[in-house]
Write a protein that holds these residues in place. Structure first.
Motif, mmCIF file in Angstrom:
data_model
loop_
_atom_site.group_PDB
_atom_site.id
_atom_site.type_symbol
_atom_site.label_atom_id
_atom_site.label_comp_id
_atom_site.label_asym_id
_atom_site.label_seq_id
_atom_site.Cartn_x
_atom_site.Cartn_y
_atom_site.Cartn_z
ATOM 1 N N TRP A 177 14.773 -7.177 -10.421
ATOM 2 C CA TRP A 177 13.921 -6.374 -9.538
ATOM 3 C C TRP A 177 14.698 -5.947 -8.300
ATOM 4 O O TRP A 177 14.629 -4.789 -7.881
ATOM 5 N N ARG A 178 15.458 -6.871 -7.722
ATOM 6 C CA ARG A 178 16.221 -6.532 -6.518
ATOM 7 C C ARG A 178 17.248 -5.434 -6.799
ATOM 8 O O ARG A 178 17.444 -4.530 -5.983
ATOM 9 N N MET A 179 17.898 -5.507 -7.946
ATOM 10 C CA MET A 179 18.898 -4.490 -8.272
ATOM 11 C C MET A 179 18.246 -3.121 -8.452
ATOM 12 O O MET A 179 18.761 -2.102 -7.980
ATOM 13 N N ARG A 180 17.087 -3.085 -9.122
ATOM 14 C CA ARG A 180 16.395 -1.809 -9.296
ATOM 15 C C ARG A 180 15.950 -1.255 -7.946
ATOM 16 O O ARG A 180 16.005 -0.043 -7.709
ATOM 17 N N MET A 181 15.507 -2.131 -7.045
ATOM 18 C CA MET A 181 15.110 -1.687 -5.709
ATOM 19 C C MET A 181 16.306 -1.126 -4.940
ATOM 20 O O MET A 181 16.207 -0.099 -4.275
ATOM 21 N N LEU A 182 17.432 -1.795 -5.037
ATOM 22 C CA LEU A 182 18.631 -1.310 -4.346
ATOM 23 C C LEU A 182 19.020 0.083 -4.835
ATOM 24 O O LEU A 182 19.435 0.939 -4.046
ATOM 25 N N LEU A 183 18.882 0.314 -6.138
ATOM 26 C CA LEU A 183 19.278 1.592 -6.713
ATOM 27 C C LEU A 183 18.296 2.711 -6.399
ATOM 28 O O LEU A 183 18.665 3.888 -6.394
ATOM 29 N N THR A 184 17.034 2.356 -6.131
ATOM 30 C CA THR A 184 16.016 3.389 -5.925
ATOM 31 C C THR A 184 15.604 3.529 -4.463
ATOM 32 O O THR A 184 15.460 4.647 -3.959
ATOM 33 N N ALA A 185 15.383 2.420 -3.766
ATOM 34 C CA ALA A 185 14.940 2.473 -2.368
ATOM 35 C C ALA A 185 16.104 2.373 -1.389
ATOM 36 O O ALA A 185 15.953 2.697 -0.212
ATOM 37 N N GLY A 186 17.250 1.891 -1.865
ATOM 38 C CA GLY A 186 18.405 1.754 -0.981
ATOM 39 C C GLY A 186 18.494 0.375 -0.357
ATOM 40 O O GLY A 186 17.520 -0.380 -0.308
ATOM 41 N N ARG A 215 11.048 6.998 -2.183
ATOM 42 C CA ARG A 215 11.257 5.559 -1.970
ATOM 43 C C ARG A 215 9.943 4.785 -2.138
ATOM 44 O O ARG A 215 9.931 3.690 -2.717
ATOM 45 N N VAL A 216 8.854 5.346 -1.630
ATOM 46 C CA VAL A 216 7.549 4.693 -1.802
ATOM 47 C C VAL A 216 7.173 4.666 -3.282
ATOM 48 O O VAL A 216 6.750 3.626 -3.808
ATOM 49 N N ARG A 217 7.342 5.784 -3.950
ATOM 50 C CA ARG A 217 6.993 5.845 -5.373
ATOM 51 C C ARG A 217 7.822 4.847 -6.182
ATOM 52 O O ARG A 217 7.294 4.141 -7.054
ATOM 53 N N ALA A 218 9.119 4.765 -5.886
ATOM 54 C CA ALA A 218 9.990 3.848 -6.615
ATOM 55 C C ALA A 218 9.602 2.397 -6.345
ATOM 56 O O ALA A 218 9.599 1.562 -7.266
ATOM 57 N N SER A 263 0.201 5.270 -9.983
ATOM 58 C CA SER A 263 -0.195 6.504 -9.311
ATOM 59 C C SER A 263 -1.190 6.230 -8.195
ATOM 60 O O SER A 263 -1.050 6.744 -7.077
ATOM 61 N N LEU A 264 -2.191 5.404 -8.478
ATOM 62 C CA LEU A 264 -3.204 5.100 -7.459
ATOM 63 C C LEU A 264 -2.573 4.413 -6.252
ATOM 64 O O LEU A 264 -2.834 4.783 -5.101
ATOM 65 N N LEU A 265 -1.732 3.418 -6.495
ATOM 66 C CA LEU A 265 -1.130 2.678 -5.381
ATOM 67 C C LEU A 265 -0.167 3.547 -4.583
ATOM 68 O O LEU A 265 -0.079 3.407 -3.354
ATOM 69 N N TYR A 266 0.533 4.439 -5.242
ATOM 70 C CA TYR A 266 1.402 5.365 -4.505
ATOM 71 C C TYR A 266 0.570 6.199 -3.526
ATOM 72 O O TYR A 266 0.907 6.320 -2.344
ATOM 73 N N HIS A 267 -0.535 6.768 -4.003
ATOM 74 C CA HIS A 267 -1.373 7.598 -3.142
ATOM 75 C C HIS A 267 -2.033 6.762 -2.044
ATOM 76 O O HIS A 267 -2.250 7.264 -0.929
ATOM 77 N N ALA A 268 -2.332 5.502 -2.336
ATOM 78 C CA ALA A 268 -2.967 4.644 -1.338
ATOM 79 C C ALA A 268 -2.005 4.211 -0.246
ATOM 80 O O ALA A 268 -2.399 4.031 0.913
ATOM 81 N N TYR A 269 -0.707 4.067 -0.580
ATOM 82 C CA TYR A 269 0.248 3.478 0.372
ATOM 83 C C TYR A 269 1.155 4.495 1.070
ATOM 84 O O TYR A 269 1.777 4.150 2.071
ATOM 85 N N ARG A 270 1.219 5.707 0.587
ATOM 86 C CA ARG A 270 2.207 6.636 1.148
ATOM 87 C C ARG A 270 1.909 7.007 2.600
ATOM 88 O O ARG A 270 2.810 7.454 3.315
#
Length: 215
Positions: free
Chosen positions: A96-105, A47-50, A21-28
Motif C-alpha cells: 500500500w505504501r509503495m502504491r501511495m508513493l507512486l500515485t500521491a507522491g 492525488r485525492v482520487r488515488a 467514487s462516492l468517497l472521492y466526491h465526499a472528501y475532495r
C-alpha cells in the motif's frame, strides 16, 4: 429538506467502484484532505482520487467491514470500518505504501502516515472500532442520511462485545456539533498545519440501553 429513508447494506466487492467514487466526491472538498494532499498544487484531484482508491482497495482486499446506505440501487452513503484487532493493517502494508508513493507522491504520503499515527496516538487503551473513511454523496446531503448512517454504525458496533465503541476524526468544524449531538466526545486534537483535526469517540450503549433501543 425532508428525511429520506435508505436501505442499510453490508457491502462487498461488487460495490468497490461505487464506494471509491462516492468517497472521492465526499472528501475532495474536505479541509483535512486539502492540507494532506496539497490542494493548492496542480494534480490535487488526482492525488485525492488515488488515495481514496488505494485505501478502499486495501480495505476490501483485507475483507474489512463496509456499511452503506442504498436508495433504489444507488449507493448514497458509506463507511469503511476497521475492527479493533485490525486498526493498523492498512498503513502497515508495504505494498500500500509503495502504491501511495507512486500515485500521491512522497510528501503527501508522509503527511498521510503522520496524520494517521497522530490520530491513533489520541486513542486510550482498549478495543475500539475506527472509521477511516465515511461520507454521504454531495448530491444527497441534507436528507438526514448522515444520521441514518451513524445510527446503523452504532447498532452494528454495539453487537460486538469486544468493542467499547466507535472512533472517528474530522477537521471540518461544521461537523463537530453534528457528531456531538449524536453522543460523540472529543478525546484528542491533532494539528495539521492550519487544520485542527478532532478525534471523537462514541461509547457503545450499555446492554440495557441497547435492549431498550430495540424494543
Amino acid at each position: 429538506m425532508s428525511e429520506t429513508l435508505a436501505e442499510v447494506r453490508m457491502l462487498g466487492d461488487s460495490y468497490t467502484r461505487e464506494i471509491r467514487s462516492l468517497l472521492y466526491h465526499a472528501y475532495r472538498h474536505e479541509p483535512t484532505f486539502n492540507y494532506l494532499f496539497e490542494g493548492d498544487r496542480p494534480g490535487f484531484d488526482q492525488r485525492v482520487r488515488a488515495t481514496v482508491r488505494e485505501l478502499t482497495n486495501q480495505h476490501m482486499a483485507e475483507e474489512l467491514p463496509v456499511i452503506g446506505l442504498v436508495l433504489g440501487e444507488r449507493l448514497v452513503a458509506v463507511a469503511l470500518v476497521a475492527p479493533p484487532q485490525r486498526r493498523l493493517g492498512i498503513t502497515e502494508s508495504w505494498a500500500w505504501r509503495m502504491r501511495m508513493l507512486l500515485t500521491a507522491g512522497f510528501r503527501c504520503t508522509r503527511r498521510y502516515l503522520d496524520y494517521h499515527e497522530a490520530v491513533l496516538g489520541c486513542l486510550p487503551p482498549g478495543p475500539y472500532h475506527l472509521l477511516p473513511l465515511l461520507g454521504v454523496h454531495p448530491e444527497f446531503q441534507g436528507r438526514h442520511l448522515g444520521e441514518q448512517l451513524l445510527n446503523a454504525l452504532h447498532l452494528w458496533c454495539a453487537e460486538d462485545s469486544g468493542s467499547r465503541g466507535l472512533v472517528l476524526d474530522t477537521g471540518n468544524s461544521r461537523y463537530l456539533d453534528f457528531y456531538r449531538r449524536h453522543g460523540y466526545q472529543e478525546i484528542g486534537e491533532v494539528a495539521l498545519g492550519p487544520i485542527r483535526e478532532h478525534v471523537l469517540f462514541q461509547p457503545n450503549p450499555q446492554p440495557e440501553e441497547h435492549l431498550a433501543s430495540q424494543a
